[in-house]
Scaffold this active site. Structure first.
Site, PDB file in Angstrom:
ATOM      1  N   SER A   1      -1.510   0.294  -5.502  1.00 45.57           N
ATOM      2  CA  SER A   1      -0.087   0.118  -5.261  1.00 45.57           C
ATOM      3  C   SER A   1       0.706   0.092  -6.571  1.00 45.57           C
ATOM      4  O   SER A   1       0.559   0.991  -7.377  1.00 45.57           O
ATOM      5  CB  SER A   1       0.095  -1.167  -4.441  1.00 45.57           C
ATOM      6  OG  SER A   1       1.227  -1.051  -3.663  1.00 45.57           O
TER       7      SER A   1
ATOM      8  N   LYS B   1       0.346   2.675  -9.864  1.00 53.38           N
ATOM      9  CA  LYS B   1       1.352   3.335 -10.713  1.00 53.38           C
ATOM     10  C   LYS B   1       0.967   3.022 -12.168  1.00 53.38           C
ATOM     11  O   LYS B   1       1.007   3.868 -13.051  1.00 53.38           O
ATOM     12  CB  LYS B   1       2.764   2.778 -10.419  1.00 53.38           C
ATOM     13  CG  LYS B   1       3.169   2.752  -8.927  1.00 53.38           C
ATOM     14  CD  LYS B   1       4.595   2.214  -8.731  1.00 53.38           C
ATOM     15  CE  LYS B   1       4.884   1.517  -7.399  1.00 53.38           C
ATOM     16  NZ  LYS B   1       4.756   2.251  -6.182  1.00 53.38           N
TER      17      LYS B   1
ATOM     18  N   HIS C   1      -2.158   0.075   4.058  1.00 49.62           N
ATOM     19  CA  HIS C   1      -2.008  -0.111   2.618  1.00 49.62           C
ATOM     20  C   HIS C   1      -2.974  -1.217   2.158  1.00 49.62           C
ATOM     21  O   HIS C   1      -2.740  -2.393   2.425  1.00 49.62           O
ATOM     22  CB  HIS C   1      -0.550  -0.539   2.392  1.00 49.62           C
ATOM     23  CG  HIS C   1      -0.137  -0.652   0.979  1.00 49.62           C
ATOM     24  ND1 HIS C   1       0.087   0.435   0.181  1.00 49.62           N
ATOM     25  CD2 HIS C   1       0.120  -1.746   0.204  1.00 49.62           C
ATOM     26  CE1 HIS C   1       0.466   0.031  -1.014  1.00 49.62           C
ATOM     27  NE2 HIS C   1       0.492  -1.284  -1.030  1.00 49.62           N
TER      28      HIS C   1
ATOM     29  N   TRP D   1       4.964   4.560   3.857  1.00 53.57           N
ATOM     30  CA  TRP D   1       5.921   4.108   2.835  1.00 53.57           C
ATOM     31  C   TRP D   1       5.579   4.727   1.470  1.00 53.57           C
ATOM     32  O   TRP D   1       6.454   5.036   0.670  1.00 53.57           O
ATOM     33  CB  TRP D   1       5.840   2.581   2.789  1.00 53.57           C
ATOM     34  CG  TRP D   1       6.715   1.845   1.834  1.00 53.57           C
ATOM     35  CD1 TRP D   1       6.311   0.967   0.877  1.00 53.57           C
ATOM     36  CD2 TRP D   1       8.150   1.865   1.774  1.00 53.57           C
ATOM     37  NE1 TRP D   1       7.393   0.447   0.213  1.00 53.57           N
ATOM     38  CE2 TRP D   1       8.538   0.981   0.738  1.00 53.57           C
ATOM     39  CE3 TRP D   1       9.143   2.547   2.473  1.00 53.57           C
ATOM     40  CZ2 TRP D   1       9.870   0.758   0.393  1.00 53.57           C
ATOM     41  CZ3 TRP D   1      10.474   2.324   2.128  1.00 53.57           C
ATOM     42  CH2 TRP D   1      10.817   1.448   1.104  1.00 53.57           C
TER      43      TRP D   1
HETATM   44  C1  GCU Z   1       6.243  -2.550  -2.417  1.00 55.29           C
HETATM   45  C2  GCU Z   1       6.842  -1.424  -3.237  1.00 55.29           C
HETATM   46  C3  GCU Z   1       5.802  -0.348  -3.572  1.00 55.29           C
HETATM   47  C4  GCU Z   1       4.587  -0.972  -4.197  1.00 55.29           C
HETATM   48  C5  GCU Z   1       4.060  -2.085  -3.315  1.00 55.29           C
HETATM   49  C6  GCU Z   1       2.910  -2.886  -3.926  1.00 55.29           C
HETATM   50  O1  GCU Z   1       5.922  -2.078  -1.152  1.00 55.29           O
HETATM   51  O2  GCU Z   1       7.929  -0.906  -2.510  1.00 55.29           O
HETATM   52  O3  GCU Z   1       6.352   0.595  -4.466  1.00 55.29           O
HETATM   53  O4  GCU Z   1       3.609   0.002  -4.436  1.00 55.29           O
HETATM   54  O5  GCU Z   1       5.096  -3.032  -3.068  1.00 55.29           O
HETATM   55  O6  GCU Z   1       2.707  -2.885  -5.105  1.00 55.29           O
HETATM   56  O7  GCU Z   1       2.241  -3.572  -3.154  1.00 55.29           O
END
Ligand code: GCU
Length: 433
Positions: free
Chosen positions: A259, A263, A414, A350
């Site tokens: 997540s 990144k 997720h 998402w």
């Molecule tokens: C939120 C956010 C995402 C991210 C995620 C996470 O959903 O919008 O961009 O990847 O959190 O890190 O769990």
């Protein structure tokens, strides 16, 4: 009842492919001056351009790497032995021996008097291994959440009131399903993890805490050093640390993250070529997903809710994402020729799984130019069917594809599952052995 803005936004987002505006992706194989990257000899120069574009327009500047002034000192905090079941749900499964080590690592800048302390948990296969290849990744809620062992110290974590306090005993092992340590160790790999809030607490405080005060000169500018930038920088300092201890082989580190931390692992992989393998799981917007698709989470939404993740300049693209000089296939490409893995989940719309896959697809020409196989989807360049060239079919669920660029999409939400880890392990084995 209180409504969670995150959930509401995710429900209200666009998930309709037919509403995606037409877009053209910038070409990773064209220099900023418009000339073509003609051969592999040109690649390092173009790669540096791409990394610089991401610094200027997405993640912000990073402290210059300077082994002379950046100090990494450490002391062992604890050391113990442990045994893991390869499959904790199967009591008949093999029991593997491992070593747990905790290190207090101090990151500092010579001459400034400033330093910052983080704690790493290192899990090593066997009882006395040296030069171990490791998987390095942050955890979200403290080192003690990755396994229920009382040998792991409770982390100090930032709570919602933004205070730092020792975590509750009840959270021990709470995220162990994401960390199949027995499986990883049974294959001969170590695992190193640090609580990400140790490096920079994840809230917008205008960069007052975490490692940011070490380099105040990187704030107050359009390409400010961000939280994702700080987490990525922290991962590089951990490689510095590995290079100074016998337990780990600093040249065989696979960096991974889920997540927001996916990144981060991609950005760490792009900025530091010591990472031999780079893995992102469900990294979505700002990670592997193509920003121009504007489906699921968008640049505007992520910049608004998480302003500290991206630099000021990135906010100027909130309503004009097509003007960004990069898109996220170039973040993957910036890792080439090293291998990169992208993992998606079908229930995680998402994060735009299709956008994550297309980024892997559009990064692949760089590998091809380098004489390597990327995702390895055959493209018929003579085909008149432009659609099939630009929009390859999604891979089937639960089937890994690719060569130097690996990809899978699985069923479910997720999360990081054992299935995901099985893929990471088998993809990485070629490069870490
Ligand atoms: C939120 C956010 C995402 C991210 C995620 C996470 O959903 O919008 O961009 O990847 O959190 O890190 O769990």
């Amino acid at each position: 009842m209180l409504t969670d803005p995150l959930t509401t936004d995710a429900q209200d987002a666009n998930y309709d492919e037919s509403k995606i505006p037409a877009y053209t992706l910038p070409d990773p194989l064209t220099f900023n001056d418009g000339s073509t990257v003609a051969s592999s000899d040109d690649w390092e120069t173009r790669r540096s351009e791409i990394v610089q574009l991401f610094k200027d327009h997405v993640f912000g500047a990073m402290p210059a790497r300077s082994p002379e002034t950046q100090r990494v000192v450490f002391k062992i905090f604890s050391e113990s032995s442990i045994a893991f079941r390869v499959d904790p749900d199967d009591l008949e499964s093999e029991l593997v021996e491992a070593k747990l080590k905790e290190f207090d690592i101090v990151l500092g800048v010579d001459g400034s008097g400033k330093e910052h302390r983080i704690r790493m948990l290192l899990v090593l296969p066997g009882n006395d291994t040296t030069n171990t290849p490791v998987f390095l990744g942050y955890n979200f809620q403290g080192n003690h959440t990755v396994h229920s062992s009382k040998k792991i110290s409770l982390s100090k974590v930032w709570n919602r009131d933004r205070e730092c306090a020792t975590a509750l005993e009840s959270t021990r092992g709470s995220k162990s399903s994401r960390w199949p340590l027995g499986l990883i160790v049974s294959k001969g790999y170590g695992v190193a993890t640090v609580y990400y809030g140790d490096v920079d607490p994840d809230f917008d405080d205008e960069f007052q805490n975490g490692v940011h005060p070490l380099y105040p000169e990187l704030q107050g500018r359009e390409d400010n050093w961000t939280s994702i930038g700080a987490w990525a920088w922290g991962l590089s300092r951990m490689v510095d640390f590995f290079e100074s201890i016998p337990d780990v082989d600093g040249s065989r580190v696979a960096v991974f993250g889920h997540s927001r931390l996916g990144k981060t692992s991609l950005w760490a992989g792009a900025t530091d070529n010591r990472f031999r393998v780079v893995i992102s799981n469900n990294s979505g917007c700002g990670g592997a997903a193509l920003a121009r698709r504007q489906i699921g989470e968008t640049v505007k939404r992520i910049n608004t809710v998480f302003p500290h993740w991206f630099c000021l300049q990135h906010k100027s693209y909130n309503d004009s994402v097509h003007e960004m000089p990069v898109d996220h296939h170039m973040l993957l490409a910036a890792i080439a020729p090293r291998p990169v893995y992208v993992a998606s989940a079908q229930g995680d719309q998402w994060a735009d799984p299709k956008g994550e896959f297309l980024a892997a697809f559009h990064a692949s020409p760089v590998y091809r130019m380098l004489g390597l196989k990327g995702l390895g989807i055959a493209i018929d360049t003579d085909s008149e069917n432009v659609e099939s060239v630009q929009a390859p079919k999604m891979p089937v669920l639960g089937k890994r594809i690719g060569d130097r660029v690996g990809y899978h999409i699985r069923e479910g939400k997720h999360d990081i599952t054992r299935y995901d880890w099985e893929q990471f392990l088998s993809f990485s084995s070629r490069f870490l052995r």
